[in-house]
Each structure stands twice: as structure tokens, then as C-alpha cells.
Design a protein around this motif. Structure first.
Motif, PDB file in Angstrom:
ATOM      1  N   THR A 116       0.908  -1.121   0.007  1.00 16.02           N
ATOM      2  CA  THR A 116      -0.024   0.024  -0.185  1.00 16.02           C
ATOM      3  C   THR A 116       0.880   1.229   0.001  1.00 16.02           C
ATOM      4  OG1 THR A 116      -0.172   0.271   2.276  1.00 16.02           O
ATOM      5  CG2 THR A 116      -1.443  -1.394   1.474  1.00 16.02           C
ATOM      6  N   LEU A 132      -7.649   1.447   3.492  1.00 16.23           N
ATOM      7  CA  LEU A 132      -6.408   1.064   2.798  1.00 16.23           C
ATOM      8  C   LEU A 132      -5.946  -0.311   2.378  1.00 16.23           C
ATOM      9  CD1 LEU A 132      -4.101   2.670   1.456  1.00 16.23           C
ATOM     10  CD2 LEU A 132      -2.945   2.716   3.456  1.00 16.23           C
ATOM     11  N   VAL A 133      -6.094  -1.056   3.737  1.00 15.18           N
ATOM     12  CA  VAL A 133      -5.842  -2.498   3.737  1.00 15.18           C
ATOM     13  C   VAL A 133      -6.798  -3.167   2.890  1.00 15.18           C
ATOM     14  CG1 VAL A 133      -5.708  -4.374   5.137  1.00 15.18           C
ATOM     15  CG2 VAL A 133      -4.783  -2.304   5.954  1.00 15.18           C
ATOM     16  N   GLU A 135      -8.544  -2.318   0.323  1.00 12.57           N
ATOM     17  CA  GLU A 135      -8.037  -2.014  -1.124  1.00 12.57           C
ATOM     18  C   GLU A 135      -6.616  -2.772  -1.314  1.00 12.57           C
ATOM     19  OE1 GLU A 135      -6.615   1.448  -4.254  1.00 12.57           O
ATOM     20  OE2 GLU A 135      -7.030   2.175  -2.091  1.00 12.57           O
ATOM     21  N   GLY A 136      -5.618  -2.904  -0.641  1.00 15.27           N
ATOM     22  CA  GLY A 136      -4.567  -3.813  -0.686  1.00 15.27           C
ATOM     23  C   GLY A 136      -4.853  -5.148  -0.920  1.00 15.27           C
ATOM     24  N   LYS A 139      -5.979  -6.053  -4.175  1.00 13.43           N
ATOM     25  CA  LYS A 139      -4.859  -6.103  -5.109  1.00 13.43           C
ATOM     26  C   LYS A 139      -4.135  -7.323  -5.256  1.00 13.43           C
ATOM     27  CE  LYS A 139      -4.484  -0.918  -5.606  1.00 13.43           C
ATOM     28  NZ  LYS A 139      -3.614   0.266  -5.238  1.00 13.43           N
ATOM     29  N   SER A 193      -6.083  -3.238  10.579  1.00  9.27           N
ATOM     30  CA  SER A 193      -5.518  -4.012   9.365  1.00  9.27           C
ATOM     31  C   SER A 193      -6.361  -5.340   9.188  1.00  9.27           C
ATOM     32  CB  SER A 193      -4.105  -4.090   9.540  1.00  9.27           C
ATOM     33  OG  SER A 193      -3.254  -3.155   9.570  1.00  9.27           O
ATOM     34  N   ASN A 235       3.956   1.930   5.407  1.00  9.22           N
ATOM     35  CA  ASN A 235       2.962   1.339   4.664  1.00  9.22           C
ATOM     36  C   ASN A 235       2.546   0.051   5.168  1.00  9.22           C
ATOM     37  OD1 ASN A 235       5.326  -0.109   3.936  1.00  9.22           O
ATOM     38  ND2 ASN A 235       4.574  -0.266   1.542  1.00  9.22           N
ATOM     39  N   HIS A 236       1.840  -0.909   4.131  1.00 10.69           N
ATOM     40  CA  HIS A 236       1.474  -2.210   4.548  1.00 10.69           C
ATOM     41  C   HIS A 236       2.089  -3.165   3.523  1.00 10.69           C
ATOM     42  CE1 HIS A 236      -1.435   0.562   6.223  1.00 10.69           C
ATOM     43  NE2 HIS A 236      -1.512  -0.392   7.397  1.00 10.69           N
TER      44      HIS A 236
END
Length: 369
Positions: A116, A132-133, A135-136, A139, A193, A235-236
């Protein structure tokens, strides 16, 4: 068609890359195929555990001699501090490449990775981190070629934490952080997360989530998330492990959810689904086929386990996460006969309160692993 390979390598210290070097020199590992390295280091697992960054630095340097900088940067390096009890420090090197001609067709273990963007400190432990997580994770699933969330069995995440410097930077911008307690920030980051994983996999609906439930409503959780916070990143780094028809090879993964730190029967059931008899402690042949075990451990917030009091939450000298790693690690070692187990402490929103998810990677070839 792609094939996943998982290599478990013992380490003599956080900076020990000799086993990785030897495997690469012998041709057992192609450095260009490495997508992630997960590691257990013998630090305290808390804010000031620099064994994680030490290990990442050593691994990065070792790979830099063989790969361009951009390729090294793409490798997710998820180091989890704390090998209390008899847990043995080790790394898990996750590699993928073209399938060998004679391997079994799918479904087989599939691996996806995503990084991320950096997380602003004021979003840590809040819905900004959850989204955010999520979305990651989507992906990373795409990277693995997994479309159905039901085919995902484990999501391993390295997430950031707050430091005094990061809190001050947010304040200088006029922003406040979810906490000013750096140790507490680890739990909030892990929890947010994990809820991001639950959201991405459809385990929890978005309307059930808000800032207030993070770190407080532990009835909300993912049964497939494992998150570890560290000071070494902002980030992650996300690693998705699942099964896919578009992958081939002998490796398979399944997962279980422990209701508490000694609830090994769901883990035994998962081993059986993967083709091991697991009548008692794994026999030598079955033990050799267990490639990796990843688990979360947590001291239940009630202070009791199956009706009896535990003191993990009352120890002012040793963090409860350290007790929990040793306790659950011992239970799982008793079942598997192995001590090279990736047991991570701090299971906020990762499995039920006091329990946690477990993933098992097994080589399905009998007598050949």
C-alpha cells in the motif's frame, strides 16, 4: 500456469542469511521468483524490537547482490518479533514461477502480494487504515489470480505503528492520532488491518465498521487475517495465500480458527482435510510434509481460559503478547512435533477474543517431501 514454492529455513540470528544463500547457490531457490519472505525473529515483539528491521536489512543486502534494487523492493518482508518458549527462529521464503511439466494440476497454493501507500499517522487505528488495507488485499488477490474470497485461506500483513516522531508530525499538521501510546498503537494498527481483511473478504459488512469499534468490539473479526506491526515501515506489506485452479504443484493450504490458545482440534481437522491422518502428534512422515504453520495468539481479555484464571494480562514485566506466543506455540508444537512455527502475538480482530486463525501449508506428495 504458475507454481508456488515455500522454503522453511532455520536462522541462527536476525541477520543470518546463510541458509538463504546456500539454497540459492544450490539452485533450490531462484531469487528472481521470490515474492515474499516471512520471518520469526527472537526480539521482544514490541515497539523497540529492532530485530525485525535488522533481519529485513540483512535479507535485502543478500538479495541486492543478485537482484536489481526495484526487484528487491517488491519483495514483501514480513518479520514478526518474538520466539518465546521454544519457538524456533526461521524464515519462510515464498517463491513462484512457471509450473514444472510433471507436477499435479490445480487447485494448488497461490500467492499474491501488494504494497500500500504510506499511511498518515492520523489514520492509523481508524477507518482510513481499514479502507487502505481492504484495497490492498483486493490487489494482492488479483496478483494471485484469485477471484473468489472463499479461496483465500490466509492474509499476512506487516503494518506500521506510531512513534513519538510520527505523532509529533501529525500534530504539526494540526491532526490528532488515535492514541499517543506507542505500544497501544501496535494493537490498533493490527486490529484496523485485520478489519480491512475482513471487509475485503466479505467477512464483515462495511456498515458494521467505524472508528469506535476498532480495538474495542472484538466480536468483529476475520478468521483469515494475521497482522504484525513494526517500526520499520509506514505502509502495509500484504501477502495473500489461497487455492486456485490456475496454479499447479504439490502444495496446498487450508486454515482453521482456534477459539482459545489450546483449541487444537480445528487445526487437527484442517490437517486431515489436507491429507494428514493427524491422529495424535504428527508422525515423522507427516511432519516432513507440513511445510509451514502460521498462527495468531492472544491473551483473552476476560482474564480467564475455560473458566480458570490466567495472569497474562497482569504481568507488568512481560507483555501479554509474549506469554500468548509461548503458550499457543507450545500447544501447536505438541500437535505438530515442530518448533519452527510462525506464531505471531497480538490477535486484535483476528479470530475470536483469546483465539486466532491458523494456516497450514502441506506437501500433498506422500513420502516424497
Amino acid at each position: 500456469m504458475r507454481q508456488a514454492r515455500v522454503h522453511r529455513i532455520a536462522t541462527a540470528g536476525p541477520d543470518d542469511v546463510s541458509g538463504l544463500d546456500e539454497a540459492i547457490a544450490a539452485g533450490r531457490i531462484d531469487p528472481a521468483g521470490i515474492v515474499a519472505i516471512l520471518g520469526k525473529t527472537e526480539g521482544n515483539g514490541c515497539v523497540n524490537d529492532f530485530t525485525r528491521a535488522f533481519a529485513v536489512s540483512a535479507l535485502s543486502a543478500a538479495l541486492a547482490a543478485r537482484l536489481p534494487p526495484a526487484a528487491v523492493a517488491r519483495i514483501a518482508m514480513v518479520m514478526s518479533g518474538g520466539t518465546e518458549g521454544a519457538l524456533s527462529p526461521h524464515i519462510l521464503v515464498l517463491e513462484r514461477g512457471e509450473a514444472e511439466a510433471d507436477v499435479a494440476k490445480g487447485p494448488a497454493l497461490a500467492i499474491g502480494v501488494a504494497h500500500t501507500a504510506d499511511l498518515a499517522p492520523e489514520h492509523l487505528g481508524r477507518m482510513g487504515q481499514v479502507w487502505l488495507v481492504a484495497e490492498g488485499v483486493a490487489k494482492a488477490m488479483h496478483d494471485a489470480g484469485i477471484d473468489d474470497p472463499a479461496d483465500v485461506h490466509f492474509v499476512q500483513i506487516k503494518c506500521p505503528l506510531l512513534t513519538a516522531e510520527r505523532i509529533a508530525a501529525a500534530g504539526a499538521r494540526g491532526a490528532d492520532t488515535a492514541t499517543r501510546d506507542t505500544l497501544k498503537s501496535m494493537g490498533l494498527s493490527r486490529g484496523a488491518s485485520a478489519l480491512g481483511v475482513a471487509l475485503a473478504l466479505g467477512e464483515i459488512e462495511a456498515h458494521a465498521l467505524n472508528d469506535a469499534v476498532i480495538g474495542s468490539d472484538f466480536g468483529l473479526y476475520s478468521g483469515r487475517a494475521s497482522t504484525s506491526a513494526g517500526v520499520e515501515l509506514q505502509n502495509h506489506e500484504i501477502v495473500v495465500l489461497g487455492m486456485s485452479q490456475s496454479w499447479s504443484g504439490p502444495l496446498a493450504i487450508d486454515h482453521a480458527v482456534m477459539a482459545d490458545g489450546i483449541d487444537i482440534e480445528p487445526v487437527r481437522a484442517a490437517l486431515k482435510r489436507l491429507g494428514l491422518e493427524a491422529r495424535g502428534q504428527l508422525a515423522s512422515e507427516e511432519r516432513s510434509r507440513l511445510v509451514a504453520l502460521l498462527a495468531k495468539a492472544e491473551a483473552g481479555s476476560s482474564g480467564r481460559l475455560r473458566g480458570s484464571r490466567h495472569a497474562m494480562l497482569d504481568d507488568s514485566d512481560i507483555a501479554s503478547t509474549r506469554h500468548a506466543r509461548a503458550f499457543t506455540g507450545g500447544a501447536l508444537a505438541g500437535l505438530t512435533g515442530l518448533t519452527e512455527l510462525f506464531v505471531s502475538g497480538g490477535a486484535e480482530h483476528q479470530g475470536p477474543d483469546g483465539g486466532g486463525p491458523v494456516a497450514l501449508v502441506v506437501d500433498r506428495r506422500k513420502g516424497e517431501s
